[in-house]
Design a protein around this motif. Structure first.
Motif, PDB file in Angstrom:
ATOM      1  N   SER A   1     -10.240  11.329  -1.402  1.00 63.33           N
ATOM      2  CA  SER A   1      -8.977  10.616  -1.996  1.00 63.33           C
ATOM      3  C   SER A   1      -8.552   9.293  -1.459  1.00 63.33           C
ATOM      4  O   SER A   1      -9.113   9.159  -0.091  1.00 63.33           O
ATOM      5  CB  SER A   1      -7.748  11.650  -1.876  1.00 63.33           C
ATOM      6  OG  SER A   1      -7.531  11.794  -0.259  1.00 63.33           O
ATOM      7  N   LYS A   2      -8.163   8.378  -1.954  1.00 58.89           N
ATOM      8  CA  LYS A   2      -7.982   7.108  -1.467  1.00 58.89           C
ATOM      9  C   LYS A   2      -6.825   7.058  -0.450  1.00 58.89           C
ATOM     10  O   LYS A   2      -5.586   7.234  -0.873  1.00 58.89           O
ATOM     11  CB  LYS A   2      -7.664   6.411  -2.635  1.00 58.89           C
ATOM     12  CG  LYS A   2      -8.656   6.247  -3.567  1.00 58.89           C
ATOM     13  CD  LYS A   2      -8.955   5.043  -4.264  1.00 58.89           C
ATOM     14  CE  LYS A   2      -9.999   5.140  -5.335  1.00 58.89           C
ATOM     15  NZ  LYS A   2     -10.956   4.169  -4.881  1.00 58.89           N
ATOM     16  N   HIS A   3      -6.959   6.795   0.911  1.00 57.62           N
ATOM     17  CA  HIS A   3      -6.092   6.868   1.904  1.00 57.62           C
ATOM     18  C   HIS A   3      -6.001   5.352   2.288  1.00 57.62           C
ATOM     19  O   HIS A   3      -6.992   4.674   2.429  1.00 57.62           O
ATOM     20  CB  HIS A   3      -6.301   7.701   3.021  1.00 57.62           C
ATOM     21  CG  HIS A   3      -6.088   9.369   2.694  1.00 57.62           C
ATOM     22  ND1 HIS A   3      -4.796   9.645   2.419  1.00 57.62           N
ATOM     23  CD2 HIS A   3      -6.852  10.183   2.317  1.00 57.62           C
ATOM     24  CE1 HIS A   3      -4.817  11.048   2.034  1.00 57.62           C
ATOM     25  NE2 HIS A   3      -6.132  11.204   2.147  1.00 57.62           N
ATOM     26  N   LYS A   4      -4.993   5.166   2.887  1.00 56.71           N
ATOM     27  CA  LYS A   4      -4.759   3.869   3.480  1.00 56.71           C
ATOM     28  C   LYS A   4      -5.315   3.442   4.790  1.00 56.71           C
ATOM     29  O   LYS A   4      -5.953   2.445   5.029  1.00 56.71           O
ATOM     30  CB  LYS A   4      -3.333   3.134   3.346  1.00 56.71           C
ATOM     31  CG  LYS A   4      -2.793   3.030   1.994  1.00 56.71           C
ATOM     32  CD  LYS A   4      -1.209   2.194   2.307  1.00 56.71           C
ATOM     33  CE  LYS A   4      -0.374   3.195   2.655  1.00 56.71           C
ATOM     34  NZ  LYS A   4       1.088   2.538   2.564  1.00 56.71           N
TER      35      LYS A   4
ATOM     36  N   VAL B   1      -9.011   9.270   7.560  1.00 59.35           N
ATOM     37  CA  VAL B   1     -10.362   9.525   7.075  1.00 59.35           C
ATOM     38  C   VAL B   1     -11.184  10.239   8.126  1.00 59.35           C
ATOM     39  O   VAL B   1     -12.049  11.095   7.838  1.00 59.35           O
ATOM     40  CB  VAL B   1     -10.797   8.351   6.357  1.00 59.35           C
ATOM     41  CG1 VAL B   1     -12.550   8.552   6.058  1.00 59.35           C
ATOM     42  CG2 VAL B   1     -10.214   7.899   5.200  1.00 59.35           C
TER      43      VAL B   1
ATOM     44  N   TYR C   1      -5.471  -0.254   8.338  1.00 54.56           N
ATOM     45  CA  TYR C   1      -5.460  -0.345   6.795  1.00 54.56           C
ATOM     46  C   TYR C   1      -6.659  -1.002   6.180  1.00 54.56           C
ATOM     47  O   TYR C   1      -7.389  -1.873   6.662  1.00 54.56           O
ATOM     48  CB  TYR C   1      -4.218  -1.294   6.248  1.00 54.56           C
ATOM     49  CG  TYR C   1      -2.764  -0.909   6.519  1.00 54.56           C
ATOM     50  CD1 TYR C   1      -2.481   0.370   6.213  1.00 54.56           C
ATOM     51  CD2 TYR C   1      -1.854  -1.889   7.182  1.00 54.56           C
ATOM     52  CE1 TYR C   1      -1.227   0.748   6.661  1.00 54.56           C
ATOM     53  CE2 TYR C   1      -0.666  -1.457   7.427  1.00 54.56           C
ATOM     54  CZ  TYR C   1      -0.312  -0.087   7.300  1.00 54.56           C
ATOM     55  OH  TYR C   1       1.018   0.156   7.287  1.00 54.56           O
ATOM     56  N   PHE C   2      -7.059  -0.054   5.297  1.00 51.37           N
ATOM     57  CA  PHE C   2      -8.379  -0.591   4.400  1.00 51.37           C
ATOM     58  C   PHE C   2      -8.230  -1.757   3.421  1.00 51.37           C
ATOM     59  O   PHE C   2      -8.892  -2.481   3.470  1.00 51.37           O
ATOM     60  CB  PHE C   2      -8.960   0.588   3.451  1.00 51.37           C
ATOM     61  CG  PHE C   2      -9.601   1.563   4.102  1.00 51.37           C
ATOM     62  CD1 PHE C   2     -10.632   1.384   4.982  1.00 51.37           C
ATOM     63  CD2 PHE C   2      -9.114   2.855   3.952  1.00 51.37           C
ATOM     64  CE1 PHE C   2     -11.317   2.110   5.603  1.00 51.37           C
ATOM     65  CE2 PHE C   2      -9.636   4.022   4.661  1.00 51.37           C
ATOM     66  CZ  PHE C   2     -10.772   3.684   5.441  1.00 51.37           C
ATOM     67  N   GLN C   3      -6.889  -2.291   3.036  1.00 51.76           N
ATOM     68  CA  GLN C   3      -6.578  -3.143   2.432  1.00 51.76           C
ATOM     69  C   GLN C   3      -6.391  -4.664   3.095  1.00 51.76           C
ATOM     70  O   GLN C   3      -6.600  -5.833   2.569  1.00 51.76           O
ATOM     71  CB  GLN C   3      -5.228  -3.162   1.659  1.00 51.76           C
ATOM     72  CG  GLN C   3      -5.440  -2.107   0.615  1.00 51.76           C
ATOM     73  CD  GLN C   3      -4.828  -0.790   1.283  1.00 51.76           C
ATOM     74  OE1 GLN C   3      -4.338  -0.555   2.164  1.00 51.76           O
ATOM     75  NE2 GLN C   3      -5.190   0.394   0.177  1.00 51.76           N
TER      76      GLN C   3
END
Length: 96
Positions: free
Chosen positions: A23-26, A31, A89-91
């Motif tokens: 699932s996509k986590h920030k 993770v 954050y991945f973003q």
């Protein structure tokens, strides 16, 4: 009955860890925690099967050494990313 329940619990642990990882986590920390949860479920599975087959537990110690190394590498990457970018954050950065 007890062994079937133990197999089911280990299997559910593994699939929950995989669902959290996919699932996509920030945050990178979530993770990494899901990866450690997957490693813990694999460790329980290996311990269960080694006990059922009456093998010695030397391979479990080797697996624990590699899992600790994996956890230390993940934490070092997390610390270096927080020091470089200020957050996990991945973003906030481009991975490509």
């Amino acid at each position: 009955m007890k062994t079937q329940m133990m197999k089911l619990v280990i299997l559910i642990m593994f699939f929950i860890g995989n669902m959290i990882f996919v699932s996509k986590h920030k945050h990178l920390l979530i993770v990494l925690l899901s990866l450690e949860f997957i490693v813990l479920s694999i460790y329980f599975l290996m311990m269960y099967y080694f006990l059922m087959m009456n093998y010695d537990m030397y391979m479990l110690m080797v697996f624990l050494v590699f899992s600790v190394c994996e956890g230390a590498l993940g934490l070092s990457i997390l610390v270096s990313m927080i020091r470089t970018f200020g957050n996990d954050y991945f973003q906030s950065y481009n991975l490509l």
